[in-house]
Design a protein around this motif. Structure first.
Motif, PDB file in Angstrom:
ATOM      1  N   SER A   1      15.457   5.460  20.929  1.00  0.00           N
ATOM      2  CA  SER A   1      16.568   4.907  20.146  1.00  0.00           C
ATOM      3  C   SER A   1      16.177   3.536  19.631  1.00  0.00           C
ATOM      4  O   SER A   1      16.044   2.575  20.399  1.00  0.00           O
ATOM      5  N   CYS A   2      15.980   3.453  18.331  1.00  0.00           N
ATOM      6  CA  CYS A   2      15.430   2.248  17.702  1.00  0.00           C
ATOM      7  C   CYS A   2      16.509   1.478  16.948  1.00  0.00           C
ATOM      8  O   CYS A   2      17.367   2.070  16.306  1.00  0.00           O
ATOM      9  N   ASP A   3      16.434   0.133  17.015  1.00  0.00           N
ATOM     10  CA  ASP A   3      17.368  -0.718  16.268  1.00  0.00           C
ATOM     11  C   ASP A   3      16.836  -1.040  14.872  1.00  0.00           C
ATOM     12  O   ASP A   3      17.559  -0.945  13.882  1.00  0.00           O
ATOM     13  N   ILE A   4      15.567  -1.443  14.825  1.00  0.00           N
ATOM     14  CA  ILE A   4      14.957  -1.872  13.557  1.00  0.00           C
ATOM     15  C   ILE A   4      13.593  -1.218  13.384  1.00  0.00           C
ATOM     16  O   ILE A   4      12.767  -1.202  14.302  1.00  0.00           O
ATOM     17  N   LEU A   5      13.366  -0.702  12.188  1.00  0.00           N
ATOM     18  CA  LEU A   5      12.103  -0.065  11.832  1.00  0.00           C
ATOM     19  C   LEU A   5      11.290  -1.038  10.987  1.00  0.00           C
ATOM     20  O   LEU A   5      11.768  -1.541   9.973  1.00  0.00           O
ATOM     21  N   LEU A   6      10.060  -1.330  11.414  1.00  0.00           N
ATOM     22  CA  LEU A   6       9.138  -2.140  10.615  1.00  0.00           C
ATOM     23  C   LEU A   6       8.280  -1.158   9.829  1.00  0.00           C
ATOM     24  O   LEU A   6       7.386  -0.513  10.379  1.00  0.00           O
ATOM     25  N   LEU A   7       8.542  -1.033   8.543  1.00  0.00           N
ATOM     26  CA  LEU A   7       8.025   0.084   7.754  1.00  0.00           C
ATOM     27  C   LEU A   7       7.129  -0.363   6.606  1.00  0.00           C
ATOM     28  O   LEU A   7       7.536  -1.175   5.771  1.00  0.00           O
ATOM     29  N   ASP A   8       5.915   0.173   6.576  1.00  0.00           N
ATOM     30  CA  ASP A   8       5.036  -0.017   5.425  1.00  0.00           C
ATOM     31  C   ASP A   8       5.455   0.959   4.326  1.00  0.00           C
ATOM     32  O   ASP A   8       5.986   2.039   4.607  1.00  0.00           O
ATOM     33  N   LEU A   9       5.207   0.601   3.076  1.00  0.00           N
ATOM     34  CA  LEU A   9       5.621   1.449   1.954  1.00  0.00           C
ATOM     35  C   LEU A   9       4.717   2.653   1.758  1.00  0.00           C
ATOM     36  O   LEU A   9       5.171   3.717   1.353  1.00  0.00           O
TER      37      LEU A   9
ATOM     38  N   PRO B   1      21.633   6.871  10.622  1.00  0.00           N
ATOM     39  CA  PRO B   1      22.320   5.973   9.692  1.00  0.00           C
ATOM     40  C   PRO B   1      22.485   4.527  10.163  1.00  0.00           C
ATOM     41  O   PRO B   1      22.607   3.621   9.341  1.00  0.00           O
ATOM     42  N   ALA B   2      22.482   4.312  11.471  1.00  0.00           N
ATOM     43  CA  ALA B   2      22.687   2.952  11.988  1.00  0.00           C
ATOM     44  C   ALA B   2      21.395   2.139  12.035  1.00  0.00           C
ATOM     45  O   ALA B   2      21.429   0.918  12.211  1.00  0.00           O
ATOM     46  N   MET B   3      20.270   2.805  11.862  1.00  0.00           N
ATOM     47  CA  MET B   3      18.990   2.110  11.965  1.00  0.00           C
ATOM     48  C   MET B   3      18.781   1.167  10.785  1.00  0.00           C
ATOM     49  O   MET B   3      19.107   1.489   9.649  1.00  0.00           O
ATOM     50  N   LYS B   4      18.229  -0.016  11.063  1.00  0.00           N
ATOM     51  CA  LYS B   4      17.964  -0.992  10.012  1.00  0.00           C
ATOM     52  C   LYS B   4      16.481  -0.986   9.664  1.00  0.00           C
ATOM     53  O   LYS B   4      15.634  -0.690  10.510  1.00  0.00           O
ATOM     54  N   ILE B   5      16.188  -1.312   8.397  1.00  0.00           N
ATOM     55  CA  ILE B   5      14.825  -1.173   7.897  1.00  0.00           C
ATOM     56  C   ILE B   5      14.306  -2.508   7.353  1.00  0.00           C
ATOM     57  O   ILE B   5      14.897  -3.103   6.448  1.00  0.00           O
ATOM     58  N   LEU B   6      13.198  -2.971   7.941  1.00  0.00           N
ATOM     59  CA  LEU B   6      12.482  -4.135   7.439  1.00  0.00           C
ATOM     60  C   LEU B   6      11.155  -3.644   6.874  1.00  0.00           C
ATOM     61  O   LEU B   6      10.316  -3.134   7.613  1.00  0.00           O
ATOM     62  N   VAL B   7      10.983  -3.763   5.566  1.00  0.00           N
ATOM     63  CA  VAL B   7       9.738  -3.344   4.922  1.00  0.00           C
ATOM     64  C   VAL B   7       8.724  -4.472   5.009  1.00  0.00           C
ATOM     65  O   VAL B   7       9.030  -5.618   4.686  1.00  0.00           O
ATOM     66  N   ILE B   8       7.515  -4.137   5.471  1.00  0.00           N
ATOM     67  CA  ILE B   8       6.406  -5.091   5.498  1.00  0.00           C
ATOM     68  C   ILE B   8       5.274  -4.453   4.708  1.00  0.00           C
ATOM     69  O   ILE B   8       4.668  -3.477   5.166  1.00  0.00           O
ATOM     70  N   SER B   9       4.992  -4.966   3.531  1.00  0.00           N
ATOM     71  CA  SER B   9       4.059  -4.276   2.642  1.00  0.00           C
ATOM     72  C   SER B   9       3.263  -5.249   1.785  1.00  0.00           C
ATOM     73  O   SER B   9       3.714  -6.367   1.509  1.00  0.00           O
ATOM     74  N   ALA B  10       2.077  -4.798   1.380  1.00  0.00           N
ATOM     75  CA  ALA B  10       1.263  -5.578   0.444  1.00  0.00           C
ATOM     76  C   ALA B  10       1.728  -5.380  -0.994  1.00  0.00           C
ATOM     77  O   ALA B  10       1.369  -6.149  -1.884  1.00  0.00           O
ATOM     78  N   ASP B  11       2.526  -4.336  -1.222  1.00  0.00           N
ATOM     79  CA  ASP B  11       3.017  -4.038  -2.573  1.00  0.00           C
ATOM     80  C   ASP B  11       4.318  -4.809  -2.804  1.00  0.00           C
ATOM     81  O   ASP B  11       5.397  -4.368  -2.435  1.00  0.00           O
ATOM     82  N   ASN B  12       4.192  -5.977  -3.414  1.00  0.00           N
ATOM     83  CA  ASN B  12       5.378  -6.803  -3.651  1.00  0.00           C
ATOM     84  C   ASN B  12       5.624  -7.014  -5.148  1.00  0.00           C
ATOM     85  O   ASN B  12       6.044  -8.087  -5.579  1.00  0.00           O
ATOM     86  N   THR B  13       5.353  -5.963  -5.939  1.00  0.00           N
ATOM     87  CA  THR B  13       5.564  -6.072  -7.371  1.00  0.00           C
ATOM     88  C   THR B  13       7.057  -6.047  -7.697  1.00  0.00           C
ATOM     89  O   THR B  13       7.882  -5.592  -6.900  1.00  0.00           O
ATOM     90  N   PHE B  14       7.364  -6.527  -8.871  1.00  0.00           N
ATOM     91  CA  PHE B  14       8.752  -6.566  -9.352  1.00  0.00           C
ATOM     92  C   PHE B  14       9.364  -5.168  -9.346  1.00  0.00           C
ATOM     93  O   PHE B  14      10.488  -4.971  -8.879  1.00  0.00           O
TER      94      PHE B  14
END
Length: 217
Positions: free
Chosen positions: A50-58, A77-90
């Motif tokens: 049971s995870c609270d926050i997902l550290l997710l690559d794109l 649905p309750a899980m929160k997502i923090l994206v950590i990625s090298a792709d930071n284009t507009f």
């Protein structure tokens, strides 16, 4: 562990996962429940913990961000997502904001301390975006305001079918198999849509289609 923030790391680079895990290990407020290097491994793991926050690559080898996000919202649905990625284009950030992620940190700009602050902020109910990303978000807001008067081009039923499948993370070969057409035909339709919109990326095309309700998420 009961009151700690429970985290799962998802990235296809083992060295990055190891570095992030070892660095966050020293923060007792965070418990790392596991790691995954693909979408399939991620969902197998989430059925066990049971995870609270997902550290997710794109960029993962087997699933696109749209497919992963839709499954997460449906199954967790309750899980929160923090994206950590090298792709930071507009264009990429536009698509992610449309999805409704909880935070984004660029691998080029963000350090481990920033990842910790992002996790803490998101766990407390806030969104978190790095300073470089915040500037881009402001530009996106300005572009959305300017775009309101833009004329929306017409899309054929086949183009809408392909758009919908693109939004679900399917590649050209997979779309061709589903629609019983050739890969070249799929790419020709995509190129026609690119020309109509004046763009050259699938993610930007999908973002535009979702934003203007040409297709539904």
């Amino acid at each position: 562990m009961e009151n700690s923030i429970k985290v799962v790391i998802v990235d296809d680079h083992k060295l990055f996962r190891m570095t992030l895990r070892n660095s966050l290990y020293h923060h007792k407020e965070i418990t790392i429940l596991g790691e995954a290097e693909s979408g399939a491994e991620l969902f197998e793991l989430l059925n066990q913990v049971s995870c609270d926050i997902l550290l997710l690559d794109l960029i993962l080898p087997d699933m696109g961000i749209f497919e992963i996000y839709k499954r997460l919202r449906k199954e967790f649905p309750a899980m929160k997502i923090l994206v950590i990625s090298a792709d930071n284009t507009f264009e990429t950030l536009c698509g992610l904001l449309e999805l409704g992620i909880n935070g984004f940190i660029s691998k080029q700009a963000g350090g481990v301390d920033e990842v910790f602050h992002a996790i803490s902020s998101i766990a407390a109910g806030y969104e978190y975006f790095g300073s470089d990303i915040s500037k881009m978000i402001y530009n996106i807001f300005v572009s959305k305001t300017d775009d309101k008067e833009a004329q929306i081009p017409e899309f054929t039923p086949r183009e809408k079918e392909i758009l919908t499948l693109c939004s679900q993370g399917f590649l050209a070969k997979e779309i061709a198999e589903k629609l019983f057409i050739s890969v070249n035909t799929v790419n020709n339709h995509k190129n026609n849509m690119f020309k109509k919109l004046g763009i050259n990326s699938t993610m930007e095309m999908v973002h535009y289609a979702l934003k203007h309700k040409i297709i539904r998420a």
